[in-house]
Design an enzyme around this catalytic site. Structure first.
Site, PDB file in Angstrom:
ATOM      1  N   TYR A 352     -29.852 -27.491 -31.508  1.00 22.63           N
ATOM      2  CA  TYR A 352     -30.713 -27.600 -31.728  1.00 22.63           C
ATOM      3  C   TYR A 352     -31.372 -28.263 -31.572  1.00 22.63           C
ATOM      4  CZ  TYR A 352     -34.775 -27.585 -34.839  1.00 22.63           C
ATOM      5  OH  TYR A 352     -36.775 -28.277 -35.176  1.00 22.63           O
ATOM      6  N   LYS A 356     -34.303 -29.865 -28.366  1.00 25.58           N
ATOM      7  CA  LYS A 356     -35.469 -30.789 -28.808  1.00 25.58           C
ATOM      8  C   LYS A 356     -35.845 -31.823 -28.006  1.00 25.58           C
ATOM      9  CE  LYS A 356     -37.828 -28.864 -31.309  1.00 25.58           C
ATOM     10  NZ  LYS A 356     -39.313 -28.224 -31.145  1.00 25.58           N
TER      11      LYS A 356
HETATM   12  N1  LIG Z   1     -39.294 -25.148 -39.975  1.00 27.29           N
HETATM   13  C1  LIG Z   1     -38.664 -26.914 -39.892  1.00 27.29           C
HETATM   14  O1  LIG Z   1     -37.616 -26.945 -41.225  1.00 27.29           O
HETATM   15  C2  LIG Z   1     -38.124 -27.551 -38.735  1.00 27.29           C
HETATM   16  C3  LIG Z   1     -38.144 -28.915 -39.322  1.00 27.29           C
HETATM   17  C4  LIG Z   1     -38.805 -29.902 -38.085  1.00 27.29           C
HETATM   18  C5  LIG Z   1     -39.372 -29.304 -37.073  1.00 27.29           C
HETATM   19  N2  LIG Z   1     -39.490 -27.757 -36.704  1.00 27.29           N
HETATM   20  C6  LIG Z   1     -40.449 -27.080 -35.758  1.00 27.29           C
HETATM   21  O2  LIG Z   1     -41.307 -27.154 -36.162  1.00 27.29           O
HETATM   22  C7  LIG Z   1     -41.531 -26.027 -35.394  1.00 27.29           C
HETATM   23  C8  LIG Z   1     -41.959 -24.692 -35.807  1.00 27.29           C
HETATM   24  O3  LIG Z   1     -40.364 -24.030 -36.492  1.00 27.29           O
HETATM   25  P1  LIG Z   1     -41.038 -23.040 -37.531  1.00 27.29           P
HETATM   26  O4  LIG Z   1     -40.081 -23.034 -38.468  1.00 27.29           O
HETATM   27  O5  LIG Z   1     -42.165 -22.351 -37.384  1.00 27.29           O
HETATM   28  O6  LIG Z   1     -40.050 -22.485 -36.293  1.00 27.29           O
HETATM   29  P2  LIG Z   1     -40.130 -20.258 -36.893  1.00 27.29           P
HETATM   30  O7  LIG Z   1     -40.138 -20.095 -37.559  1.00 27.29           O
HETATM   31  O8  LIG Z   1     -38.298 -20.042 -35.882  1.00 27.29           O
HETATM   32  O9  LIG Z   1     -40.674 -19.988 -35.395  1.00 27.29           O
HETATM   33  C9  LIG Z   1     -40.274 -19.821 -34.126  1.00 27.29           C
HETATM   34  C10 LIG Z   1     -41.239 -19.675 -33.544  1.00 27.29           C
HETATM   35  O10 LIG Z   1     -41.085 -19.790 -32.204  1.00 27.29           O
HETATM   36  C11 LIG Z   1     -41.330 -18.456 -31.322  1.00 27.29           C
HETATM   37  N3  LIG Z   1     -40.519 -18.234 -30.114  1.00 27.29           N
HETATM   38  C12 LIG Z   1     -39.463 -18.492 -29.884  1.00 27.29           C
HETATM   39  N4  LIG Z   1     -38.707 -17.790 -28.652  1.00 27.29           N
HETATM   40  C13 LIG Z   1     -40.500 -18.439 -28.088  1.00 27.29           C
HETATM   41  C14 LIG Z   1     -39.808 -17.905 -26.349  1.00 27.29           C
HETATM   42  N5  LIG Z   1     -39.946 -17.868 -25.562  1.00 27.29           N
HETATM   43  N6  LIG Z   1     -41.836 -18.133 -26.691  1.00 27.29           N
HETATM   44  C15 LIG Z   1     -42.822 -17.775 -26.565  1.00 27.29           C
HETATM   45  N7  LIG Z   1     -42.615 -18.077 -27.821  1.00 27.29           N
HETATM   46  C16 LIG Z   1     -40.924 -18.175 -28.762  1.00 27.29           C
HETATM   47  C17 LIG Z   1     -41.266 -17.595 -32.300  1.00 27.29           C
HETATM   48  O11 LIG Z   1     -41.405 -16.338 -31.500  1.00 27.29           O
HETATM   49  P3  LIG Z   1     -40.809 -14.449 -31.755  1.00 27.29           P
HETATM   50  O12 LIG Z   1     -41.080 -14.127 -33.349  1.00 27.29           O
HETATM   51  O13 LIG Z   1     -41.452 -13.536 -31.332  1.00 27.29           O
HETATM   52  O14 LIG Z   1     -39.403 -14.682 -31.928  1.00 27.29           O
HETATM   53  C18 LIG Z   1     -41.796 -18.169 -33.238  1.00 27.29           C
HETATM   54  O15 LIG Z   1     -43.071 -17.405 -33.196  1.00 27.29           O
HETATM   55  C19 LIG Z   1     -40.337 -25.716 -34.058  1.00 27.29           C
HETATM   56  O16 LIG Z   1     -40.772 -26.505 -32.550  1.00 27.29           O
HETATM   57  C20 LIG Z   1     -39.147 -26.295 -34.755  1.00 27.29           C
HETATM   58  O17 LIG Z   1     -38.585 -26.914 -33.751  1.00 27.29           O
HETATM   59  C21 LIG Z   1     -39.251 -27.368 -37.965  1.00 27.29           C
END
Ligand SMILES: NC(=O)c1ccc[n+]([C@@H]2O[C@H](COP(=O)([O-])OP(=O)(O)OC[C@H]3O[C@@H](n4cnc5c(N)ncnc54)[C@H](OP(=O)(O)O)[C@@H]3O)[C@@H](O)[C@H]2O)c1
Length: 504
Positions: A352, A356
């Site tokens: 991951y 990224k």
């Molecule tokens: N959660 C954390 O603790 C954390 C920490 C640091 C950074 N981040 C970053 O923050 C961002 C949001 O994280 P999150 O926790 O909200 O993630 P999440 O809940 O897993 O959501 C991921 C989203 O990306 C969409 N997605 C995945 N593959 C795709 C594709 N090929 N085309 C279009 N959409 C796609 C998913 O859509 P589907 O529903 O269709 O799969 C979902 O809407 C990410 O970039 C992550 O790396 C997260």
């Protein structure tokens, strides 16, 4: 939380220092004794002013399960069963024939639209393209924008779906129906759905596809209209198949940037990244963007022969491996192992964060003159207070352990008592994101590229630009969080209510 701003001409970003944890240690728990804070904000770009936050001593947080539960039960304001929406005085609803309907919104006036960074005034009338809207973080962002600036222009949401109807269905089920939007639902009453569907425009697409999978008519409209692109889409599975993770986290941002370059009015491309792109860097780590070929193993002298990372080669390697494979279960495991092996050999903990980091490289190397902000949050957990405390979605990062412990399925686990939790509430990530957008969302410049022209803003400095009213409504000073209270009285009750949904 880091915020990098890449101007149209910057070749590097000034580098305040930070302390970083090693996520491999144990989900969100950190073994690095030098680390002072559970999460962090960056200050000026001159390396000054790192602000230690209070540590949460994990042992004191979780050593006494009974204590955690008693505190939950005895905290009426935050009890899992009685979490109450904070009253939304940004907008008022009135009842007409017993049905709530909308009154003019006063959020902008409250914040003072022109003061400080002018976050609200920036949002007014702007058009956004947001990816990842069915996910956790982007929902919090969309809610905040619509609540604070209901006169925002359109927000195009890129949603994976087989057709427009299916995208609308996903929007309704996974976004509009989320409890997170209760405050807006209250505010708008009977007009809620029409308000939301007027602002939110679902478009089918996929960041893995060329032109992000948009239909020609949608692509044309968005390219003509959009002011800001926010890429929150990702695959966050640590040990995902290498080909899948590369597609979404590395190639995806590149594809989106390709589309961004066609957007005539684009003022900013914001990439949501992660603090852990820093991989196995140790101790104080300089904040800087990735350039193509950067490699942590080489930086750390882990590789005697100064290994170079070649992103194209990695993508080809994954494609070849898939081609040779026979798509069965065993092959899927091999593709997962391949990702971990490649990540570790280059100095990152897992697939991951490695993919990224390569996504950042793609953005940086292809952006041309598109202004870019990269936000690098640490582990994002439930909302601190906005729109109400404790909202979250999904059971990941530190939460599986918290839940197992709370349920008594895990009676104990080894942990460094000096370890810290490296988390940041989702609403603070969103506030910092919006502040960064308002600060840097300026139109493309035609300036000739200059060497080392950069904006050193980071999250702490960003706050200095904000008015007092903005700090109230868009604050992200994690130093003010009482972490023990947040974890025990906000996050854990939120987990029970919104993730477990009342199940034991
Ligand atoms: N959660 C954390 O603790 C954390 C920490 C640091 C950074 N981040 C970053 O923050 C961002 C949001 O994280 P999150 O926790 O909200 O993630 P999440 O809940 O897993 O959501 C991921 C989203 O990306 C969409 N997605 C995945 N593959 C795709 C594709 N090929 N085309 C279009 N959409 C796609 C998913 O859509 P589907 O529903 O269709 O799969 C979902 O809407 C990410 O970039 C992550 O790396 C997260």
């Amino acid at each position: 939380m880091e915020a990098l701003f890449l101007t149209s001409s910057s070749s590097s970003i000034a580098s305040p220092t930070k302390l970083l944890h090693n996520r491999r240690d144990w989900c969100a728990l950190v073994r690095d004794k030098r680390r002072l804070s559970p999460t962090w904000c960056r200050v000026g770009g001159d390396g000054r002013n790192i602000k230690p936050e209070r540590s949460i001593m994990v042992s004191s947080l979780l050593k006494d399960r009974g204590q955690v539960l008693i505190r939950e039960q005895s905290s009426p304001a935050m009890d899992a069963e009685t979490l109450v929406l904070s009253p939304n005085d940004n907008g008022r609803a009135i009842e007409i024939n017993g049905v709530k309907t909308l009154l003019p919104f006063s959020g902008a006036a409250k914040v003072g639209s022109k003061e400080g960074l002018g976050i609200v005034s920036f949002l007014q009338g702007k058009k956004f393209l947001i990816t990842g809207s069915t996910g956790f973080l982007a929902k919090v962002l969309i809610e905040k924008v619509l609540r604070m600036a209901p006169d925002v222009g359109k927000i195009y949401l890129l949603i994976k779906a087989k057709n427009k109807e299916a995208a609308v269905e996903r929007l309704k089920n996974e976004v509009l129906n989320a409890e997170l939007f209760n405050t807006l639902r209250e505010t708008h009453g009977a007009s809620y759905q029409s308000f939301m569907l007027d602002k939110l425009v679902p478009v089918t697409g996929n960041i893995c596809d060329s032109n992000i999978g948009l239909q020609a008519d949608s692509a044309e409209e968005i390219a003509k209209e959009v002011d800001v692109i926010i890429n929150s889409a990702a695959n966050t599975t640590f040990n995902e198949r290498y080909d899948v993770a590369l597609d979404i986290n590395t190639r995806g941002p590149g594809n989106l940037m390709g589309f961004a370059k066609k957007c005539k009015k684009l003022k900013l491309f914001l990439q949501v990244s992660t603090a852990y792109v820093n991989g196995q860097r140790q101790g104080r780590i300089m904040e800087k963007p990735f350039s193509m070929g950067d490699c942590i193993a080489t930086e750390n002298f882990l590789e005697g022969n100064r290994k170079a990372l070649d992103v194209d080669r990695e993508m080809n390697l994954a494609i070849d491996a898939v081609r040779k494979g026979n798509q069965d279960q065993e092959e899927a495991q091999k593709m997962k192992d391949l990702g971990l092996e490649r990540a570790r050999s280059y100095g990152w903990q897992d697939t991951y964060v490695f993919t990224k980091a390569m996504g950042e490289m793609m953005i940086n190397s292809t952006r041309g003159d598109v202004p870019v902000v990269i936000i690098r949050p640490s582990v994002i957990e439930s909302t601190y207070k906005d729109p109400f405390p404790g909202w979250m979605e999904g059971n990941r990062m530190m939460d599986p352990i918290v839940l197992c412990y709370g349920k008594g399925q895990l009676t104990g686990f080894l942990v460094d008592p000096k370890g810290v939790l490296d988390v940041v509430p989702a609403d603070m990530v969103v506030n910092a994101t919006l502040a960064a957008i308002a600060k840097h969302g300026v139109a493309k410049t035609d300036q000739e590229p200059e060497i080392n022209v950069f904006d050193n803003s980071n999250t702490q400095r960003l706050m200095e630009y904000m008015s007092e009213a903005e700090k109230n409504e868009f604050g992200f000073d994690v130093g003010n969080i009482n972490w023990k209270d947040y974890i025990t009285n906000v996050h854990i009750p939120g987990l029970r209510k919104h993730v477990l949904k009342g199940r034991a």
